[in-house]
Design an enzyme around this catalytic site. Structure first.
Site, short mmCIF file in Angstrom:
data_model
loop_
_atom_site.label_atom_id
_atom_site.label_comp_id
_atom_site.label_asym_id
_atom_site.label_seq_id
_atom_site.Cartn_x
_atom_site.Cartn_y
_atom_site.Cartn_z
N GLY A 1 -1.22 2.57 6.43
CA GLY A 1 -1.46 1.84 7.67
C GLY A 1 -0.68 0.54 7.82
CE LYS A 2 3.39 0.08 3.34
NZ LYS A 2 3.39 1.30 2.65
CB SER A 3 4.54 0.79 9.65
OG SER A 3 5.35 0.64 8.52
CD GLU B 1 7.42 0.95 4.33
OE1 GLU B 1 8.20 1.60 3.61
OE2 GLU B 1 6.34 1.38 4.75
CG ASN C 1 5.26 6.42 1.36
OD1 ASN C 1 5.60 6.96 0.32
ND2 ASN C 1 5.99 5.50 1.93
N GLY D 1 0.84 -1.19 0.00
CA GLY D 1 0.00 0.00 0.00
C GLY D 1 0.87 1.23 0.00
#
Lengths: 284, 277, 265
Positions: free
Chosen positions: B44-46, B165, B41, B39
């Site tokens: 909500g990934k991190s 990441e 920047n 997805g």
């Protein structure tokens, strides 16, 4: 402005037991109004090279000519403003240079240091915030309330706001997602079309192939090659010595050449690649 | 398949923000699966990774890891099952030397020194950094630092590894060594891998790709199906895989089969076309 | 920024490197103490010989030690000149207003100079041959008795070692931010005092911001690796006291005895 390096050597901690070479007898011309990419492995001396252009570091020997300014080992730290005004520099992760309480003030900081009037600087900030793809409503916000990608754009706007003729970019898109990366790269390409000189340090060979007209390869503190990307990516010696990697289109073409295809010159962009394939499949 | 992580209706909003970073999200991850979470920047990934490890606390919803709910009581137990390799190689190096850093997690678990010495050596061998044992972090490249970080995670033998990441700040060389290492680990041992990235090429070997946008799961499928979306992927901040970019340009003039082809398949097809001529 | 030799470790190998850091740490402080016992040419000469001999067996270029003097140069010069011209004497060679030059003054000035050299050389020897983490380990082990009064020795030691670990990173960060602001037209060290102070704002704010973000990232990384509050941890680094460390302590006792002898001679 033409930028000419003449026999430039830079040693770190010269005359100390920890001496190291950052640049080794570099002679090089970076042409006016061109888009030049500088590539090389991490630690090869790319950043050291470009920092000489606005005298952030000075040569241990040799000279650098930027337009009619000459930088020598004796150049003192005074009166560098006119040089630095003309040579804007976007560092890696430039968002770490933000410090003012509003985006507007931060963008105005550079121009005002270089003697622009407050009202002109305000005008410039308005223009630049739009140029980097954020709206005017961002001007009153604190830069520290923005997301990482937005902070990056504000920092870039702050460098562009002084209206430099030459813009140096040290991996400006590191860590951005692909869409953001493309927007930023297109922005710089447009600035070049409007008459700026762009110098880009990058590890991304696709960006080199897609955006640069000239290319400099640095290896072990020395300039290994200078020329058009297409010629340099077709230089067998550089490739076999593992000094350079290829753009994805060229790699794809290499794989095809193992399957009855032949490319006298490796294509470096995707449009070159697909045009070549079509031609060879249709067999004319 | 046995669920190892089960996320149900989870919402999280950062204190200084109005929009939730994770918005009523549900997701299951299975044992020994390799899942990519992709997805833009800020999608909500991190944040999701931090929620799974209990590093931040969700506003609502539940998260179960290996049968235990993520809460105050179970948190240390859960953290010992999960290893996270973060984005910035400089900001996660705790030890003054490579070996000290690898030992950090073991020290936290109170492992006796004799065992620790062996575990540290083994972990460094796995990431091929044993020759750098006594070096300080400043003398390492970004890729080497990340390999040490992976060793530090491996030393405590987690069942889940989250790569948050971890390659995004590395040069191509460093990125390649880290990715090769993850593939190799995957082949050698049973492990659940969650890799968070915005580089589509890194997702090729995973079994499932989860696409996030504004804290919600918008797509969830195997790589082939995701790559089939073609230029629609840019909507989610992603790049179309290189082979489909080539294919879509070729289709204007050359007849290629429908659907996503990986690089080898595409080359094979082009070759067939040309040899018929 | 990188010019400070004092406080910088230089990778290498020699008997001095291999000594136990706790021993080296104590010896250094002990030596700095006994420097003040020297009172005549012979005793200063003897200590100087000892220090030069230690430098010799450390296999480190003397240039590093001379460089170590540089940051202290003004302090040394000031003190030496003060002694040279302000030592009261009944038998001055030269006299002008409040300034007096005498053989006594010259002798004391020379002693002061040698004292500086001795102290700086020996502490430079400690930092050049001992990694920061070894120094922090030594401090932890020397402070251990304070655990009795509930002083958080292990936490403080970890804090210290992390601080040391991040010094080079913050120096890099500072250089980078300074470069970025110079490129935006900031002149450091130009103009009046206010101007100069103001020119540091664009450095200090970004530096605070990035320090906090590093600290936040690091705290998250440490927690994710199971760091609680420093209790129940085991220790990977151990220091081992060898025979050569006893020998080194023995040498110090010998030096003290000889020094006391020369002193009263």
């Amino acid at each position: 402005m033409e930028i000419i390096f003449k026999n430039v050597t830079h040693s770190y901690e010269a005359n100390s037991p920890l001496e190291g070479i950052g640049l080794n007898d570099v002679s090089l011309a970076i042409h006016d109004k061109k888009f030049t990419a500088i590539v090389g492995k991490t630690g090869s001396g790319k950043s050291t090279l470009v920092r000489h252009i606005n005298a952030l570091i000075k040569p241990t020997s040799g000279t650098i000519k930027v337009g009619d300014r000459e930088i020598t080992p004796e150049t003192n730290n005074k009166n560098l403003k006119s040089l630095r005004k003309n040579v804007g520099m976007v560092f890696q992760f430039p968002e770490s240079q933000l410090f003012e309480d509003t985006v507007e003030k931060d963008i105005m900081f550079g121009p005002m240091n270089f003697g622009m009037s407050e009202s002109d600087a305000k005008e410039s900030a308005k223009k630049m915030i739009k140029l980097v793809g954020l709206g005017e409503e961002y001007l009153d916000k604190s830069p520290f309330d923005l997301s990482g990608g937005q902070m990056r754009r504000v920092a870039i706007a702050g460098v562009l706001a002084s209206n430099p003729e030459t813009i140096i970019l040290d991996e400006p898109t590191a860590g951005l997602d692909p869409v953001g990366r493309k927007e930023i790269m297109d922005l710089f390409k447009n600035l070049q079309k409007q008459g700026r000189t762009i110098i880009l340090i990058t590890h991304n060979m696709d960006d080199v192939a897609n955006y640069a007209e000239e290319m400099v390869v640095i290896h072990d503190a020395k300039v290994m090659a200078v020329g058009k990307p297409k010629d340099i990516f077709n230089d067998k010696e550089l490739l076999t010595n593992d000094i350079l990697t290829l753009p994805r289109s060229a790699v794809f073409a290499q794989k095809l050449s193992k399957r009855d295809f032949s490319f006298p010159q490796l294509p470096i962009t995707i449009s070159e690649l697909t045009a070549e394939i079509k031609q060879q499949v249709h067999g004319d | 398949m046995e669920k190892i992580i089960s996320i149900k209706d989870v919402t999280y909003t950062y204190p200084e923000s109005k929009q939730p970073a994770i918005n009523n999200l549900s997701l299951d991850i299975y044992r020994n699966e390799w899942v990519s979470i992709v997805g833009r920047n800020g999608s909500g990934k991190s944040t999701l990774a931090k929620l799974i490890d209990g590093l931040i606390e969700s506003e609502s919803g539940t998260i179960f890891v290996d049968g235990q709910e993520v809460n105050e009581e179970n948190i240390w137990n859960i953290r010992s099952k999960i290893g996270i390799v973060f984005q910035n190689p400089d900001h996660q190096f705790v030890g003054a030397t490579v070996e000290d850093d690898v030992a950090f997690g073991l020290e936290n678990q109170g492992v006796p020194r004799d065992e620790m010495v062996k575990e540290v050596d083994d972990a460094l061998k796995m990431v091929d950094m044993q020759d750098y044992k006594t070096r300080d972090p400043q003398s390492l490249s970004g890729g080497q630092k990340q390999r040490v970080a992976i060793a530090g995670v491996l030393a405590t033998k987690p069942s889940i590894i989250i790569m948050d990441e971890s390659t995004s700040m590395l040069d191509p060389n460093g990125r390649k060594t880290v990715l090769d290492l993850v593939k190799q680990l995957r082949d050698q041992q049973d492990m659940t891998i969650i890799s968070i990235t915005h580089d589509i090429e890194e997702t090729e070997l995973s079994e499932r790709i989860v696409v996030l946008r504004s804290g919600e799961v918008v797509k969830e499928a195997d790589p082939k199906a995701i790559y089939d979306m073609g230029s629609e992927l840019t909507k989610y901040g992603l790049e179309e895989p290189f082979s489909s970019q080539v294919a879509s340009l070729l289709k204007d003039g050359i007849k290629l089969p429908e659907g996503y082809l990986n690089e080898e398949e595409l080359i094979e097809n082009i070759w067939k076309l040309s040899s018929k001529m | 920024m990188n010019k400070l030799i004092l406080g910088r470790y230089l990778p290498g190998d020699s008997i001095i490197y291999r000594l136990d850091p706790r021993g080296k740490f104590l010896i250094t402080f002990y030596f700095i103490g006994i420097v003040f016992l020297a009172n005549n040419v012979a005793s200063y000469g003897f200590l100087l010989l000892f220090v030069l001999f230690s430098v010799y067996i450390s296999k480190i270029n003397l240039g590093f030690f001379i460089k170590g003097l540089r940051p202290m140069l003004w302090l040394i010069l000031f003190t030496v000149l003060l002694q040279l011209f302000f030592t009261p004497s009944n038998d001055p060679i030269w006299h002008w207003g409040i300034l007096t030059l005498s053989t006594d003054g010259m002798r004391i000035a020379a002693y002061i100079f040698i004292r500086f050299v001795l102290i700086i050389f020996i502490s430079t020897l400690l930092t050049l041959t001992t990694t920061p983490i070894e120094i922090s380990d030594s401090i932890e082990s020397i402070l251990k008795p304070l655990k009795v009064i509930k002083f958080p020795v292990t936490q403080v030691a970890l804090m210290l070692s992390i601080a040391l670990r991040f010094v080079p990173l913050l120096i890099d960060e500072t250089t980078k931010i300074m470069d970025a602001q110079r490129a935006r037209g900031v002149d450091f060290g130009e103009g009046g005092v206010m101007q100069r102070i103001k020119s540091f704002v664009p450095i200090l704010i970004p530096l605070f911001v990035s320090s906090f973000s590093i600290a936040y990232d690091l705290a998250i990384a440490m927690e994710s690796r199971g760091y609680k509050d420093g209790e129940g941890r085991s220790k990977y680094r151990v220091l081992s006291w060898a025979r050569r460390d006893n020998v080194a302590l023995g040498v110090m006792i010998l030096i003290t005895i000889i020094l006391l002898f020369i002193r009263s001679y």
